[in-house]
Design an enzyme around this catalytic site. Structure first.
Site, PDB file in Angstrom:
ATOM      1  N   CYS A 113      42.877  31.036  37.822  1.00 34.18           N
ATOM      2  CA  CYS A 113      42.331  32.110  36.974  1.00 34.18           C
ATOM      3  C   CYS A 113      42.154  31.693  35.517  1.00 34.18           C
ATOM      4  O   CYS A 113      41.394  32.319  34.778  1.00 34.18           O
ATOM      5  CB  CYS A 113      43.210  33.349  37.067  1.00 34.18           C
ATOM      6  SG  CYS A 113      43.194  34.033  38.728  1.00 34.18           S
ATOM      7  N   HIS A 256      40.483  37.829  31.454  1.00 36.02           N
ATOM      8  CA  HIS A 256      40.337  37.542  32.879  1.00 36.02           C
ATOM      9  C   HIS A 256      40.546  38.850  33.628  1.00 36.02           C
ATOM     10  O   HIS A 256      41.480  39.604  33.326  1.00 36.02           O
ATOM     11  CB  HIS A 256      41.381  36.496  33.293  1.00 36.02           C
ATOM     12  CG  HIS A 256      41.589  36.431  34.770  1.00 36.02           C
ATOM     13  ND1 HIS A 256      40.554  36.217  35.645  1.00 36.02           N
ATOM     14  CD2 HIS A 256      42.705  36.566  35.528  1.00 36.02           C
ATOM     15  CE1 HIS A 256      41.024  36.231  36.880  1.00 36.02           C
ATOM     16  NE2 HIS A 256      42.326  36.446  36.839  1.00 36.02           N
ATOM     17  N   ASN A 286      38.717  40.536  41.520  1.00 34.37           N
ATOM     18  CA  ASN A 286      39.148  39.342  40.795  1.00 34.37           C
ATOM     19  C   ASN A 286      38.423  38.128  41.390  1.00 34.37           C
ATOM     20  O   ASN A 286      38.686  37.760  42.524  1.00 34.37           O
ATOM     21  CB  ASN A 286      40.674  39.215  40.921  1.00 34.37           C
ATOM     22  CG  ASN A 286      41.233  37.993  40.190  1.00 34.37           C
ATOM     23  OD1 ASN A 286      40.491  37.108  39.784  1.00 34.37           O
ATOM     24  ND2 ASN A 286      42.546  37.949  40.057  1.00 34.37           N
TER      25      ASN A 286
HETATM   26  N1  COA Z   1      47.168  48.654  50.740  1.00 35.95           N
HETATM   27  C1  COA Z   1      48.198  49.504  50.897  1.00 35.95           C
HETATM   28  N2  COA Z   1      49.473  49.146  50.729  1.00 35.95           N
HETATM   29  C2  COA Z   1      49.722  47.877  50.353  1.00 35.95           C
HETATM   30  C3  COA Z   1      48.681  46.949  50.169  1.00 35.95           C
HETATM   31  C4  COA Z   1      47.370  47.375  50.377  1.00 35.95           C
HETATM   32  N3  COA Z   1      46.324  46.557  50.227  1.00 35.95           N
HETATM   33  N4  COA Z   1      49.222  45.773  49.806  1.00 35.95           N
HETATM   34  C5  COA Z   1      50.550  45.944  49.765  1.00 35.95           C
HETATM   35  N5  COA Z   1      50.850  47.218  50.100  1.00 35.95           N
HETATM   36  C6  COA Z   1      52.170  47.839  50.182  1.00 35.95           C
HETATM   37  C7  COA Z   1      53.269  46.836  50.309  1.00 35.95           C
HETATM   38  O1  COA Z   1      53.455  46.463  51.645  1.00 35.95           O
HETATM   39  C8  COA Z   1      54.445  47.590  49.750  1.00 35.95           C
HETATM   40  O2  COA Z   1      54.917  48.460  50.740  1.00 35.95           O
HETATM   41  P1  COA Z   1      56.499  48.815  50.854  1.00 35.95           P
HETATM   42  O3  COA Z   1      56.846  49.478  49.569  1.00 35.95           O
HETATM   43  O4  COA Z   1      56.544  49.737  52.026  1.00 35.95           O
HETATM   44  O5  COA Z   1      57.163  47.515  51.059  1.00 35.95           O
HETATM   45  C9  COA Z   1      53.818  48.422  48.673  1.00 35.95           C
HETATM   46  O6  COA Z   1      52.417  48.520  48.982  1.00 35.95           O
HETATM   47  C10 COA Z   1      53.967  47.797  47.304  1.00 35.95           C
HETATM   48  O7  COA Z   1      53.510  48.759  46.436  1.00 35.95           O
HETATM   49  P2  COA Z   1      53.864  48.687  44.932  1.00 35.95           P
HETATM   50  O8  COA Z   1      55.258  48.296  44.747  1.00 35.95           O
HETATM   51  O9  COA Z   1      53.422  49.963  44.290  1.00 35.95           O
HETATM   52  O10 COA Z   1      52.941  47.499  44.473  1.00 35.95           O
HETATM   53  P3  COA Z   1      52.655  47.108  43.021  1.00 35.95           P
HETATM   54  O11 COA Z   1      52.656  48.263  42.106  1.00 35.95           O
HETATM   55  O12 COA Z   1      53.492  45.927  42.660  1.00 35.95           O
HETATM   56  O13 COA Z   1      51.143  46.627  43.115  1.00 35.95           O
HETATM   57  C11 COA Z   1      49.859  44.651  43.076  1.00 35.95           C
HETATM   58  C12 COA Z   1      50.831  45.496  43.862  1.00 35.95           C
HETATM   59  C13 COA Z   1      49.598  43.373  43.831  1.00 35.95           C
HETATM   60  C14 COA Z   1      48.543  45.425  42.920  1.00 35.95           C
HETATM   61  C15 COA Z   1      50.462  44.373  41.672  1.00 35.95           C
HETATM   62  O14 COA Z   1      51.737  43.805  41.811  1.00 35.95           O
HETATM   63  C16 COA Z   1      49.615  43.487  40.851  1.00 35.95           C
HETATM   64  O15 COA Z   1      48.544  43.864  40.414  1.00 35.95           O
HETATM   65  N6  COA Z   1      50.078  42.261  40.551  1.00 35.95           N
HETATM   66  C17 COA Z   1      49.313  41.309  39.805  1.00 35.95           C
HETATM   67  C18 COA Z   1      48.289  40.743  40.702  1.00 35.95           C
HETATM   68  C19 COA Z   1      47.311  39.884  39.973  1.00 35.95           C
HETATM   69  O16 COA Z   1      46.839  40.248  38.941  1.00 35.95           O
HETATM   70  N7  COA Z   1      47.011  38.748  40.556  1.00 35.95           N
HETATM   71  C20 COA Z   1      46.064  37.859  40.058  1.00 35.95           C
HETATM   72  C21 COA Z   1      46.657  37.068  38.970  1.00 35.95           C
HETATM   73  S1  COA Z   1      45.452  36.064  38.297  1.00 35.95           S
END
Ligand code: COA
Length: 329
Positions: A113, A256, A286
């Site tokens: 990224c 980004h 992304n």
């Molecule tokens: N749809 C529905 N549920 C999903 C899912 C999806 N696509 N992907 C994961 N889940 C579930 C998980 O299994 C987990 O379930 P559980 O609580 O029963 O174990 C739950 O959703 C996690 O939710 P939450 O804790 O609210 O997730 P989050 O707030 O951490 O959000 C991301 C997840 C990935 C969106 C967030 O962590 C994020 O944006 N991280 C940075 C990612 C990023 O920018 N990456 C690129 C870097 S360059």
């Protein structure tokens, strides 16, 4: 000599994949995706038509046209991608071939990224030393083929998309890149990575890897989020201090496009108004190394930047790697 931004272009595949469409393949919901990331839709490549190098070449042709240069004026190609057409060689040489260029250096950088910011930094050094005059810098990704569009891969599959963006940088006495700051911390390499296929394994690639879901990217989403919101402001501040500027001087901020929540957090931290911050993640998801050059080309086309404006770019991603760039348009 400065490295002036003289051309820009982008290409995204035709196929629009909405959150609703993903709901039909994955146990997810439009609401979950929009709430967590701001994404409404993304583009997926058309197999047989789009590749990382063909998309990059399309974006490059537009950038060359805008720059008003001849393709032969380009004396280096820097290609940022984590999803090259082949394991080797990199896609830079394929773009070179598609553009009909011969003998000039063309190489790939694998900074995920942060690839575009690292590429800007490299290009700037080659131009400032006088080694190159005109550089084509590209970010291009086909990620939909790497991800698993299934429940198992859902945390990643809903966030990423395909596309390409390119810029032309040219030596000039006019203003241009004011500064770049790039960083990395390999301590966190495995927090956002794709282990396989890789030479670390006795079997470069095996059926077992596929069966066990080990041929997929892995992301510790929370850790990535937590670190990103810390590193973005830090590295932007580094650039502001070096240039004797404050965030009030920024005319446009293109981060980004990792996640709308990350962008919002950084925007607030910088005290920037919404209209000075670019967010197009709702349309493309992304696209890793391509997010910044796509957003940059769109911003230029929309007339969001005029001569003399101060543009701030920043990125964070796998590695971990992060960086910022300040450009006087
Ligand atoms: N749809 C529905 N549920 C999903 C899912 C999806 N696509 N992907 C994961 N889940 C579930 C998980 O299994 C987990 O379930 P559980 O609580 O029963 O174990 C739950 O959703 C996690 O939710 P939450 O804790 O609210 O997730 P989050 O707030 O951490 O959000 C991301 C997840 C990935 C969106 C967030 O962590 C994020 O944006 N991280 C940075 C990612 C990023 O920018 N990456 C690129 C870097 S360059």
């Amino acid at each position: 000599m400065n490295s002036s931004l003289i051309g820009w272009g982008f290409y995204v595949p035709e196929r629009i994949v909405t959150n609703k469409e993903l709901e039909s393949y994955i146990d997810t919901s439009d609401e979950w995706i929009q709430e967590r990331s701001g994404i409404k839709e993304r583009r997926f490549f058309k197999p047989g038509k789009d590749t990382v190098s063909t998309m990059a070449a399309e974006a490059s042709k537009k950038a060359i046209e805008i720059a008003g240069i001849k393709t032969e004026d380009i004396d280096m190609i820097i290609m940022a991608t984590l999803s090259p057409d082949y394991f080797f060689p990199g896609s830079g040489v394929l773009v070179q071939r598609l553009l009909g260029l011969k003998n000039i250096p063309a190489f790939d950088i694998r900074q995920q990224c942060s690839g575009f910011i690292y590429g800007l930094s490299l290009a700037d050094q080659y131009i400032k030393t006088g080694a190159c005059k005109t550089i084509l810098l590209i970010g291009s990704e086909v990620q939909s083929g790497i991800m698993e569009i299934s429940d198992r891969g859902r945390d990643i599959a809903v966030l990423f998309g395909d596309g390409a963006g390119a810029v032309i940088l040219q030596a000039s006495e006019e203003p241009g890149i004011l500064s770049t700051h790039i960083h990395s911390d390999g301590e966190f390499a495995e927090e956002l990575y794709m282990k396989n296929p890789g030479s670390i394994n006795p079997d470069f690639v095996s059926k077992q890897m596929i069966d066990d879901g080990e041929l997929l990217p892995y992301m510790n989403g929370r850790m990535v989020f937590k670190t990103a919101v810390q590193k973005f402001p830090e590295v932007i501040e580094e650039g502001l201090v070096q240039n004797g500027l404050s965030s009030n001087d920024i005319d446009l901020f293109i981060p980004h496009q990792a996640n709308a929540r990350i962008t919002e957090f950084v925007r607030e931290k910088l005290g920037l108004p919404e209209e000075k911050t670019v967010s197009n993640i709702h349309k493309y998801g992304n696209t890793t190394a391509a997010t910044i050059p796509i957003a940059l080309a769109e911003s230029m086309e929309a007339g969001l930047l005029k001569k003399g404006d101060l543009l701030c770019l920043a990125a964070f991603g796998s590695g971990f790697t992060w960086g910022s760039a300040f450009i006087r348009i």
